[in-house]
Design an enzyme around this catalytic site. Structure first.
Site, mmCIF file in Angstrom:
data_model
loop_
_atom_site.group_PDB
_atom_site.id
_atom_site.type_symbol
_atom_site.label_atom_id
_atom_site.label_comp_id
_atom_site.label_asym_id
_atom_site.label_seq_id
_atom_site.Cartn_x
_atom_site.Cartn_y
_atom_site.Cartn_z
ATOM 1 N N GLN A 31 3.951 -9.360 3.088
ATOM 2 C CA GLN A 31 3.318 -8.845 1.860
ATOM 3 C C GLN A 31 4.061 -9.395 0.641
ATOM 4 O OE1 GLN A 31 3.694 -4.664 2.921
ATOM 5 N NE2 GLN A 31 5.782 -5.098 3.583
ATOM 6 N N ASP A 155 4.476 6.842 7.073
ATOM 7 C CA ASP A 155 4.671 6.547 5.650
ATOM 8 C C ASP A 155 4.370 5.067 5.447
ATOM 9 O OD1 ASP A 155 7.590 6.278 3.455
ATOM 10 O OD2 ASP A 155 5.437 6.357 3.017
ATOM 11 N N SER A 156 3.096 4.720 5.622
ATOM 12 C CA SER A 156 2.730 3.296 5.605
ATOM 13 C C SER A 156 2.013 2.942 4.311
ATOM 14 C CB SER A 156 1.791 3.000 6.783
ATOM 15 O OG SER A 156 0.528 3.602 6.522
HETATM 16 N N1 SAM Z 1 4.629 5.943 0.059
HETATM 17 C C1 SAM Z 1 3.901 4.678 0.107
HETATM 18 C C2 SAM Z 1 2.416 4.907 0.176
HETATM 19 O O1 SAM Z 1 2.015 6.060 0.387
HETATM 20 O O2 SAM Z 1 1.671 3.934 0.019
HETATM 21 C C3 SAM Z 1 4.389 3.875 1.289
HETATM 22 C C4 SAM Z 1 5.790 3.369 1.044
HETATM 23 S S1 SAM Z 1 6.571 2.506 2.322
HETATM 24 C C5 SAM Z 1 7.434 1.325 1.366
HETATM 25 C C6 SAM Z 1 5.271 1.598 3.108
HETATM 26 C C7 SAM Z 1 5.849 0.741 4.204
HETATM 27 O O3 SAM Z 1 4.921 0.554 5.280
HETATM 28 C C8 SAM Z 1 6.203 -0.693 3.739
HETATM 29 O O4 SAM Z 1 7.601 -0.833 3.665
HETATM 30 C C9 SAM Z 1 5.586 -1.609 4.797
HETATM 31 O O5 SAM Z 1 6.418 -2.695 5.160
HETATM 32 C C10 SAM Z 1 5.385 -0.627 5.945
HETATM 33 N N2 SAM Z 1 4.404 -1.038 6.955
HETATM 34 C C11 SAM Z 1 3.163 -1.556 6.780
HETATM 35 N N3 SAM Z 1 2.592 -1.825 7.977
HETATM 36 C C12 SAM Z 1 3.494 -1.461 8.941
HETATM 37 C C13 SAM Z 1 3.495 -1.482 10.363
HETATM 38 N N4 SAM Z 1 2.446 -1.938 11.062
HETATM 39 N N5 SAM Z 1 4.588 -1.015 11.016
HETATM 40 C C14 SAM Z 1 5.659 -0.544 10.322
HETATM 41 N N6 SAM Z 1 5.722 -0.503 8.961
HETATM 42 C C15 SAM Z 1 4.644 -0.956 8.292
#
Ligand code: SAM
Length: 275
Positions: A31, A155-156
């Site tokens: 990303q 929390d994705s």
């Molecule tokens: N609080 C935020 C929201 O509600 O949009 C989310 C914050 S957190 C930084 C989101 C995280 O999800 C990112 O660091 C991203 O890298 C992670 N992420 C996305 N897809 C993922 C996956 N398949 N497995 C693990 N992490 C993932």
């Protein structure tokens, strides 16, 4: 010259924030990662142009993702966070003495690296002895897990890019398998103004897998529409049956035992999404 960061939350609406400077910007393997110093909200992490967290309002989301499930489960010893690479949710999880181990699986190590560097108040607990922070695909981790966790928090990012699988019925079935027989999970499920179909679909899918399903909300000013939702699926325990007067005190800035219950009281137009 004035610099503004604008997030288009729909094709015809968005927010804009005055930026003092860009602290870091790179296209990771997964990303576009931007760390911005903003006038209003302090340092702000964005991924693919979407606000993830800011120093000033981060506590709302991180407290509500963590404390509602952790106070609903009577003995949350083993916890999993899918995503959460900014460290905010794990910081809140570690406030609970009952938690013996919390695994965090974020697909992008760069989010962890730059959150530690530029968001120290949010990302400061990832080296705690009870924390096990891993870089990997949460979908795969769930697929490989069985009967391990008491509480899981998803929390994705939005259901695009690397997170697209994290809102599927198959993923929620995998969560049920990864949970113990009295486990429960919470997933952030976006906002009812622009993502009503997602909320309705997730609620329907979770209801077909978990005997207890509930939606709760919180006010997050830097997220699309400001009204954010969280969907809980639980095998046994019901969040509304928690006796708020018995909850141990933890330091918070948004969550309160009263709000634990009030958050599940939904506006009529949100209730209607769940029918
Ligand atoms: N609080 C935020 C929201 O509600 O949009 C989310 C914050 S957190 C930084 C989101 C995280 O999800 C990112 O660091 C991203 O890298 C992670 N992420 C996305 N897809 C993922 C996956 N398949 N497995 C693990 N992490 C993932």
């Amino acid at each position: 010259m004035e610099l503004w960061y604008t997030e288009k939350q729909t094709d015809s609406f968005g927010i804009t924030a005055k930026v003092k400077r860009s602290l870091h910007s790179e296209q990771t393997d997964f990303q576009k990662l931007d760390m911005l110093e903003t006038e209003e909200w302090g340092n702000m992490l964005t991924l693919d142009g979407m606000v993830m967290t800011t120093e000033r309002d981060e506590f709302v989301y991180h407290e509500m993702v963590a404390h509602v499930p952790l106070f609903t489960h009577p003995n949350p010893e083993n916890v999993l966070i899918v995503g959460g690479g900014d460290g905010g949710v794990i910081r809140e999880v570690l406030k609970h003495d009952k938690v013996k181990k919390v695994v965090l699986v974020d697909i992008d190590g760069k989010v962890i690296e730059y959150s530690k560097k530029f968001l120290p108040a949010i990302a400061g607990m990832m080296d705690d002895p009870r924390a096990d922070v891993r870089v990997g695909d949460g979908f795969m981790h769930i697929a490989e897990s069985e009967n391990i966790y008491d509480v899981i928090m998803v929390d994705s990012t939005e259901p695009v890019g690397p997170a697209v699988n994290l809102f599927s019925k198959g993923f929620y079935a995998g969560i049920a398998k990864a949970l113990k027989e009295d486990g429960l999970f919470v997933a952030q499920t976006d906002n009812p103004w622009f993502k009503s179909d997602l909320i309705a679909q997730v609620n329907k899918d979770v209801k077909e897998i978990f005997p207890v399903t509930a939606l709760y909300t919180a006010n997050i000013p830097t997220y699309p529409s400001g009204l954010w939702t969280f969907t809980m699926g639980s095998k046994v325990y019901h969040p509304k049956e928690v006796d708020a007067s018995l909850l141990p005190h933890i330091e918070t800035k948004y969550y309160t035992p009263e709000l634990h219950h009030a958050a599940f009281v939904l506006p009529k137009f949100v209730q209607d999404l769940l029918k």
